[in-house]
Design an enzyme around this catalytic site. Structure first.
Site, PDB file in Angstrom:
ATOM      1  N   ASN A  47      29.169 -28.943 -69.594  1.00  0.00           N
ATOM      2  CA  ASN A  47      28.209 -28.974 -70.705  1.00  0.00           C
ATOM      3  C   ASN A  47      28.898 -28.767 -72.057  1.00  0.00           C
ATOM      4  O   ASN A  47      28.231 -28.552 -73.069  1.00  0.00           O
ATOM      5  CB  ASN A  47      27.160 -27.875 -70.539  1.00  0.00           C
ATOM      6  N   HIS A 133      13.202 -25.285 -68.163  1.00  0.00           N
ATOM      7  CA  HIS A 133      14.291 -24.566 -67.496  1.00  0.00           C
ATOM      8  C   HIS A 133      13.784 -23.356 -66.702  1.00  0.00           C
ATOM      9  O   HIS A 133      12.804 -22.717 -67.083  1.00  0.00           O
ATOM     10  CB  HIS A 133      15.275 -24.093 -68.568  1.00  0.00           C
ATOM     11  N   GLU A 175      11.221 -28.115 -74.286  1.00  0.00           N
ATOM     12  CA  GLU A 175      12.645 -28.175 -74.614  1.00  0.00           C
ATOM     13  C   GLU A 175      12.894 -29.350 -75.550  1.00  0.00           C
ATOM     14  O   GLU A 175      12.098 -30.281 -75.605  1.00  0.00           O
ATOM     15  CB  GLU A 175      13.473 -28.358 -73.325  1.00  0.00           C
ATOM     16  N   SER A 179      17.178 -30.673 -69.285  1.00  0.00           N
ATOM     17  CA  SER A 179      18.507 -30.482 -68.722  1.00  0.00           C
ATOM     18  C   SER A 179      18.810 -31.349 -67.506  1.00  0.00           C
ATOM     19  O   SER A 179      19.974 -31.613 -67.238  1.00  0.00           O
ATOM     20  CB  SER A 179      18.716 -29.010 -68.378  1.00  0.00           C
ATOM     21  N   ASP A 204      13.130 -24.674 -76.693  1.00  0.00           N
ATOM     22  CA  ASP A 204      14.473 -24.324 -76.222  1.00  0.00           C
ATOM     23  C   ASP A 204      15.333 -25.577 -76.398  1.00  0.00           C
ATOM     24  O   ASP A 204      15.128 -26.575 -75.716  1.00  0.00           O
ATOM     25  CB  ASP A 204      14.364 -23.896 -74.744  1.00  0.00           C
ATOM     26  N   HIS A 207      20.311 -28.110 -75.076  1.00  0.00           N
ATOM     27  CA  HIS A 207      21.127 -29.322 -74.941  1.00  0.00           C
ATOM     28  C   HIS A 207      21.104 -30.217 -76.173  1.00  0.00           C
ATOM     29  O   HIS A 207      21.796 -31.224 -76.222  1.00  0.00           O
ATOM     30  CB  HIS A 207      20.680 -30.124 -73.715  1.00  0.00           C
ATOM     31  N   LYS A 236      26.675 -24.497 -74.278  1.00  0.00           N
ATOM     32  CA  LYS A 236      26.821 -25.949 -74.153  1.00  0.00           C
ATOM     33  C   LYS A 236      27.698 -26.461 -75.317  1.00  0.00           C
ATOM     34  O   LYS A 236      28.899 -26.259 -75.280  1.00  0.00           O
ATOM     35  CB  LYS A 236      25.441 -26.592 -74.087  1.00  0.00           C
TER      36      LYS A 236
HETATM   37  C1  LIG Z   1      21.591 -23.556 -70.007  1.00  0.00           C
HETATM   38  C2  LIG Z   1      20.162 -23.360 -70.376  1.00  0.00           C
HETATM   39  C3  LIG Z   1      19.618 -22.092 -70.566  1.00  0.00           C
HETATM   40  C4  LIG Z   1      20.377 -20.850 -70.225  1.00  0.00           C
HETATM   41  O1  LIG Z   1      21.278 -20.561 -71.199  1.00  0.00           O
HETATM   42  P1  LIG Z   1      22.503 -19.576 -70.843  1.00  0.00           P
HETATM   43  O2  LIG Z   1      23.028 -19.213 -72.167  1.00  0.00           O
HETATM   44  O3  LIG Z   1      23.432 -20.394 -70.019  1.00  0.00           O
HETATM   45  O4  LIG Z   1      21.932 -18.430 -70.098  1.00  0.00           O
HETATM   46  C5  LIG Z   1      18.342 -21.986 -71.045  1.00  0.00           C
HETATM   47  N1  LIG Z   1      17.587 -23.082 -71.275  1.00  0.00           N
HETATM   48  C6  LIG Z   1      18.054 -24.324 -71.059  1.00  0.00           C
HETATM   49  C7  LIG Z   1      17.189 -25.493 -71.323  1.00  0.00           C
HETATM   50  C8  LIG Z   1      19.354 -24.497 -70.586  1.00  0.00           C
HETATM   51  O5  LIG Z   1      19.814 -25.718 -70.337  1.00  0.00           O
END
Ligand SMILES: *Cc1c(COP(=O)(O)O)cnc(C)c1O
Length: 383
Positions: A47, A133, A175, A179, A204, A207, A236
């Site tokens: 990522n 997620h 999001e 993901s 969120d 990505h 990421k």
């Molecule tokens: C990777 C991810 C997370 C978690 O983040 P970390 O910092 O790895 O704990 C949360 N939400 C989404 C959409 C993700 O892809």
């Protein structure tokens, strides 16, 4: 039943369904290559979308930070753990994304759990995209509020749920970039519907941040939307780990009172905040990384369109190839590994049954030749 019998039973069931999860040790895994044992693979599972995990300026900033502040923060931010390096990075984030405040968290998982549990009460309702997620859906399930999931990216379904009268408040969750599918949410429509229903919107953008929009400001900036709560993560495109929540003054003050993951957990090492600050500088100024990534995505999609596998409608670094059955997806991943490519097969329950896939992630560290080699191997393996 004893504890041991319960644990053995659960493990047996995992093995019987072919879904037993294991980890594999590598010597190097975040960049263009993944090294395991004596073998070097081209890595299409990372990522680290912009190739920042190995950036010399970022590594130097982390080293300098450790020299200056030591390797740890010494405590929760509410005790002695809130360092000038944290404050400076929070201010840089707020300025970059156009919010009054930013609060750092140790991970995206912790940030999502903290927000949802700190905000919701019993009569409230959480309306979340079905493909959100695990950290969001799990927090929503554990929260006292009622969780209602709406069909993926279906604004009409969201509006129907928002129209139902309830006693409490409404929290809408989605999001920026999803993901497992790599597609993007219709954020403007979701924001409008949420505002009309006097709900609160949490996006969120794990990505999208760093990758999309001018100076890498992410999905929300690109779609001209400013959610009440914007979660960005640093595991990421920032190439490291950690997360931040962007919000209003009063929301930040509220979270500092009630977000238990902030109050009862050791703050991120200040040196890490120094490294993240250096990563942010690279992300803002270096458009060439985003351009290389875009070129790699375009090249991959043009070639993958010729394969007998289904491409998803994704314009992002996440390019899943849908295989269908679990065994077929795993066997394709094994064949590619034998040819020197590291790709991960994703199976249910992470994705819907019958949609097992290879989750290809492209990064700015890949060259055009890397992409062509992968396409050739995929072509041979699926012929
Ligand atoms: C990777 C991810 C997370 C978690 O983040 P970390 O910092 O790895 O704990 C949360 N939400 C989404 C959409 C993700 O892809």
């Amino acid at each position: 039943m004893t504890w041991q019998q319960r644990i053995d039973g659960a493990l047996e069931q995992r093995r019987a369904t072919g879904s037993f999860r294991i980890r594999q040790v590598n010597h190097q895994g975040s960049g263009r290559f993944l090294e395991q044992g004596d073998t070097r693979y081209l890595n299409f599972s990372s990522n680290d979308y912009l190739g920042i995990s190995h950036h010399p300026e970022v590594i130097r900033a982390w080293q300098d930070g450790a020299e200056k502040y030591g390797v740890g923060s010494g405590g929760s931010g509410h005790v002695t753990g809130y360092n000038e390096a944290h404050r400076q990075f929070e201010e840089q984030l707020a300025d970059w994304l156009g919010y009054p405040r930013a609060l750092l968290f140790i991970s995206g998982f912790a940030a999502n759990q903290a927000l949802i549990t700190a905000l919701t009460e019993k009569p409230d309702r959480i309306l979340a995209d079905k493909l959100s997620h695990a950290s969001l859906l799990e927090a929503a399930m554990l929260s006292p509020a009622q969780l209602r999931r709406f069909a993926h990216n279906d604004v009409a379904a969201l509006k129907t749920l928002l129209a139902q009268p309830i006693d409490g408040q409404k929290l809408v969750i989605t999001e920026g970039v999803f993901s497992m599918d790599g597609d993007e949410a219709p954020l403007a429509e979701i924001a409008r519907a949420t505002l009309e229903a006097q709900g609160l919107l949490l996006v969120d953008d794990a990505h999208g941040i760093g990758v999309l929009g001018a100076e890498g400001r992410g999905s929300c900036y690109q779609q001209h939307v400013k959610p009440d709560l914007l979660v960005v993560t640093f595991g990421k495109a920032f190439g490291a780990s950690g997360a931040a929540v962007l919000c209003s003054e009063s929301m930040a003050d509220y979270l500092l009172q009630f977000a238990r993951h902030l109050i009862y957990s050791t703050a991120m090492p200040p040196a890490q905040a120094c490294a993240l600050s250096a990563a942010l500088k690279v992300i803002r100024r270096d458009d060439s990384r985003r351009e290389q990534l875009r070129a790699n995505i375009a090249r991959f999609r043009a070639g993958a369109g010729q394969l007998p596998l289904k491409l998803m409608a994704s314009q992002t670094a996440i390019q899943p190839l849908i295989v269908g059955e679990n065994e077929a997806a795993v066997s394709l991943a094994v064949t590619l590994r034998e040819r020197g490519f590291w790709l991960t097969a994703i199976r249910p329950p992470t994705v819907p049954a019958g949609s097992a896939r290879l989750r290809v992630t492209l990064t700015a560290s890949h060259t055009v030749e890397d992409i062509d080699l992968l396409l050739e191997a995929l072509y041979d393996a699926t012929r």
